[in-house]
Design a protein around this motif. Structure first.
Motif, PDB file in Angstrom:
ATOM      1  N   UNK A 109       0.831  -1.208   0.000  1.00 52.46           N
ATOM      2  CA  UNK A 109       0.000   0.000   0.000  1.00 52.46           C
ATOM      3  C   UNK A 109       0.863   1.253   0.000  1.00 52.46           C
ATOM      4  N   UNK A 110       1.938   1.232   0.766  1.00 55.25           N
ATOM      5  CA  UNK A 110       2.861   2.378   0.791  1.00 55.25           C
ATOM      6  C   UNK A 110       3.515   2.576  -0.575  1.00 55.25           C
ATOM      7  N   UNK A 111       3.910   1.465  -1.188  1.00 57.51           N
ATOM      8  CA  UNK A 111       4.530   1.541  -2.515  1.00 57.51           C
ATOM      9  C   UNK A 111       3.586   2.161  -3.532  1.00 57.51           C
ATOM     10  N   UNK A 112       2.288   1.820  -3.452  1.00 52.58           N
ATOM     11  CA  UNK A 112       1.295   2.397  -4.364  1.00 52.58           C
ATOM     12  C   UNK A 112       1.151   3.899  -4.162  1.00 52.58           C
ATOM     13  N   UNK A 113       1.461   4.336  -2.940  1.00 56.83           N
ATOM     14  CA  UNK A 113       1.395   5.768  -2.631  1.00 56.83           C
ATOM     15  C   UNK A 113       2.668   6.491  -3.043  1.00 56.83           C
ATOM     16  N   UNK A 114       3.625   5.730  -3.581  1.00 58.34           N
ATOM     17  CA  UNK A 114       4.883   6.330  -4.008  1.00 58.34           C
ATOM     18  C   UNK A 114       5.954   6.342  -2.937  1.00 58.34           C
ATOM     19  N   UNK A 115       5.718   5.614  -1.842  1.00 55.94           N
ATOM     20  CA  UNK A 115       6.715   5.530  -0.767  1.00 55.94           C
ATOM     21  C   UNK A 115       7.578   4.290  -1.017  1.00 55.94           C
ATOM     22  N   UNK A 116       8.848   4.463  -1.352  1.00 59.82           N
ATOM     23  CA  UNK A 116       9.693   3.340  -1.795  1.00 59.82           C
ATOM     24  C   UNK A 116      10.285   2.501  -0.660  1.00 59.82           C
ATOM     25  N   UNK A 117       9.433   2.023   0.227  1.00 62.08           N
ATOM     26  CA  UNK A 117       9.907   1.169   1.318  1.00 62.08           C
ATOM     27  C   UNK A 117       9.958  -0.275   0.845  1.00 62.08           C
ATOM     28  N   UNK A 118      11.047  -0.965   1.161  1.00 62.50           N
ATOM     29  CA  UNK A 118      11.182  -2.371   0.792  1.00 62.50           C
ATOM     30  C   UNK A 118      10.766  -3.251   1.960  1.00 62.50           C
ATOM     31  N   UNK A 119       9.984  -4.288   1.651  1.00 61.86           N
ATOM     32  CA  UNK A 119       9.482  -5.157   2.708  1.00 61.86           C
ATOM     33  C   UNK A 119      10.621  -5.868   3.431  1.00 61.86           C
ATOM     34  N   UNK A 120      11.725  -6.114   2.701  1.00 61.57           N
ATOM     35  CA  UNK A 120      12.881  -6.780   3.325  1.00 61.57           C
ATOM     36  C   UNK A 120      13.466  -5.930   4.452  1.00 61.57           C
ATOM     37  N   UNK A 121      13.383  -4.624   4.306  1.00 60.09           N
ATOM     38  CA  UNK A 121      13.904  -3.712   5.334  1.00 60.09           C
ATOM     39  C   UNK A 121      13.079  -3.847   6.614  1.00 60.09           C
ATOM     40  N   UNK A 122      11.776  -3.958   6.447  1.00 53.46           N
ATOM     41  CA  UNK A 122      10.890  -4.096   7.610  1.00 53.46           C
ATOM     42  C   UNK A 122      11.170  -5.400   8.345  1.00 53.46           C
TER      43      UNK A 122
END
Length: 278
Positions: A109-122
């Motif tokens: 959902x964040x990625x769709x908003x243009x927030x480039x967070x990678x799930x691997x980081x989480x």
């Protein structure tokens, strides 16, 4: 007087302390007893128990389960859980998978908003089987995609915000039954936070053992009201800081100091139930 803090989290869910660090802070706070109540896991209990034994502090095993009753989210804490109970471990393992999937959905959902967070980081930051929204918030801050944790929740992760994802929950009755079959006592956490007063009588009739009257976000007036409700419905009284380590800038452990008489009543109820079950 002796005091306890019966609502605490570690790195095994969404806290920042190791079990050993948690016990060290408890000792510095002058506590005589603590309970570890990580979300959907009992993994940290053995280490916390060993650390408590080393400093002669009483320890109670626990876990906090997210449940639902009458369309209301409630958190049920199991105390004195058998951490090797097969049914308990199988059920919470299912909810750990749900939690992990939820992380994927929030990041998408964040990625769709243009927030480039990678799930691997989480997942690398969480480093546990029971990740939650706080880990996503911390990852956003770590990657400099948001200013601070409060902003992360307010902008993206709170209920109703664009990256919020609902959580699959068991029923409150199922959680109470699961806790009981694992040898524990079932206690409703922070009723004032979830605004669940109206469902307490029904859950008490269904086997709920207690309510958390003392909590960081309970005012004195609220705590007094829940003490009255507990007495009216013959419920045990617990309380705790709901400490998550440094995730909220400063550790809350010890800021809620539960008089030891409530711990003794909790222990007596557990011993009585075990004696009856045997």
């Amino acid at each position: 007087m002796k005091f306890a803090d019966l609502h605490l989290h570690t790195q095994f869910s969404d806290g920042t302390f190791t079990p050993e660090e948690l016990v060290l802070h408890a000792q510095k706070s002058g506590l005589a007893c603590i309970a570890l109540t990580d979300h959907d896991t009992v993994e940290g209990c053995a280490r916390a128990a060993a650390a408590c034994a080393a400093v002669k502090m009483d320890f109670i095993t626990g876990a906090e389960l997210t449940a639902e009753h009458a369309d209301t989210e409630v958190h049920i804490i199991g105390y004195f859980l058998d951490t090797e109970n097969k049914t308990l471990l199988e059920r919470i393992a299912q909810f750990q998978i749900v939690r992990q999937q939820r992380i994927h959905e929030m990041v998408a959902a964040l990625n769709k908003l243009g927030v480039p967070l990678k799930v691997e980081v989480v997942f690398a930051l969480a480093n546990c089987k029971s990740p939650g929204r706080p880990h996503v918030a911390r990852a956003l801050v770590k990657e400099k995609l948001i200013g601070n944790l409060d902003e992360a929740f307010e902008k993206y992760l709170k209920k109703g915000r664009p990256a919020w994802v609902p959580k699959t929950k068991m029923s409150a009755l199922e959680s109470i039954e699961l806790i009981h079959q694992a040898g524990g006592l079932a206690v409703m956490a922070h009723p004032g936070l979830n605004r669940t007063d109206e469902i307490i009588p029904g859950l008490a009739d269904a086997g709920l053992d207690g309510i958390e009257c003392f909590h960081t976000k309970h005012s004195t007036v609220m705590s007094e009201r829940y003490l009255e409700i507990a007495e009216k419905h013959h419920l045990l009284v617990t309380g705790g800081s709901d400490c998550h380590g440094f995730s909220k800038n400063k550790p809350l452990i010890g800021t809620v100091r539960v008089p030891f008489m409530y711990v003794e009543k909790l222990m007596a109820a557990h011993q009585s139930r075990n004696h009856v079950s045997k």
